[in-house]
Write a protein that holds these residues in place. Structure first.
Motif, mmCIF file in Angstrom:
data_model
loop_
_atom_site.group_PDB
_atom_site.id
_atom_site.type_symbol
_atom_site.label_atom_id
_atom_site.label_comp_id
_atom_site.label_asym_id
_atom_site.label_seq_id
_atom_site.Cartn_x
_atom_site.Cartn_y
_atom_site.Cartn_z
ATOM 1 N N GLU A 122 66.863 8.568 -32.507
ATOM 2 C CA GLU A 122 65.554 9.209 -32.668
ATOM 3 C C GLU A 122 65.420 10.451 -31.806
ATOM 4 O OE1 GLU A 122 62.476 6.266 -31.951
ATOM 5 O OE2 GLU A 122 62.307 5.969 -34.108
ATOM 6 N N SER B 55 68.062 7.597 -21.898
ATOM 7 C CA SER B 55 67.448 6.535 -22.699
ATOM 8 C C SER B 55 67.250 7.049 -24.118
ATOM 9 C CB SER B 55 66.104 6.133 -22.106
ATOM 10 O OG SER B 55 66.292 5.566 -20.843
ATOM 11 N N VAL C 260 66.668 5.679 -28.579
ATOM 12 C CA VAL C 260 66.354 4.614 -29.532
ATOM 13 C C VAL C 260 67.239 4.816 -30.755
ATOM 14 C CG1 VAL C 260 64.596 3.581 -31.021
ATOM 15 C CG2 VAL C 260 63.985 4.395 -28.737
ATOM 16 N N LEU D 33 67.885 4.078 -34.504
ATOM 17 C CA LEU D 33 67.096 3.722 -35.683
ATOM 18 C C LEU D 33 68.049 3.464 -36.839
ATOM 19 C CD1 LEU D 33 64.417 3.446 -37.231
ATOM 20 C CD2 LEU D 33 64.494 5.930 -37.576
ATOM 21 N N LYS E 218 64.837 -0.787 -34.889
ATOM 22 C CA LYS E 218 64.908 0.140 -33.761
ATOM 23 C C LYS E 218 65.462 -0.609 -32.558
ATOM 24 C CE LYS E 218 61.158 3.307 -34.858
ATOM 25 N NZ LYS E 218 59.979 4.000 -34.306
ATOM 26 N N ILE E 219 66.463 0.000 -31.903
ATOM 27 C CA ILE E 219 67.088 -0.631 -30.749
ATOM 28 C C ILE E 219 67.070 0.340 -29.579
ATOM 29 C CG2 ILE E 219 69.207 -1.646 -29.836
ATOM 30 C CD1 ILE E 219 69.959 -2.230 -32.784
ATOM 31 N N PRO E 220 66.306 0.028 -28.518
ATOM 32 C CA PRO E 220 66.325 0.899 -27.331
ATOM 33 C C PRO E 220 67.631 0.704 -26.557
ATOM 34 C CG PRO E 220 64.765 -0.912 -27.047
ATOM 35 C CD PRO E 220 65.367 -1.052 -28.403
#
Length: 94
Positions: free
Chosen positions: A47, A70, A72, A74, A84-86
């Motif tokens: 993202e 950091s 995310v 998608l 969605k994976i942080p």
């Protein structure tokens, strides 16, 4: 909506250190949650960046040279619920 699962991600995060900066590669496999069959043409995007790719015939994907920080991940394809994976990519100090 069908559900996706990530196998192996939890993909493999691995980094390469260089003098100028540290970058990471992300790779993984996207499977159908029910049939456990690989899904091709799934769009995998970081993202708010220009980093993206699509899964191949085996459901595999890889995004290279991602800078630390950091982000995310998608994961989207028509007919499935988006995921969605942080992720936090940090330079290790060993």
């Amino acid at each position: 909506m069908k559900k996706l699962i990530l196998l192996g991600f939890l993909c493999l995060l691995y980094g390469y250190n260089s003098r100028a900066q540290s970058t990471f590669n992300i790779r993984g496999k996207i499977l159908d949650a029910i049939s456990i069959s690989p899904i091709e043409e799934v769009v995998v995007t970081i993202e708010n960046t220009t980093f993206f790719t699509k899964t191949d015939f085996n459901g595999d994907f890889q995004i290279k040279n991602i800078p630390i920080g950091s982000l995310v991940l998608l994961i989207t394809i028509d007919g499935y619920t988006s995921v969605k994976i942080p992720i936090a990519l940090n330079e290790s100090k060993s």
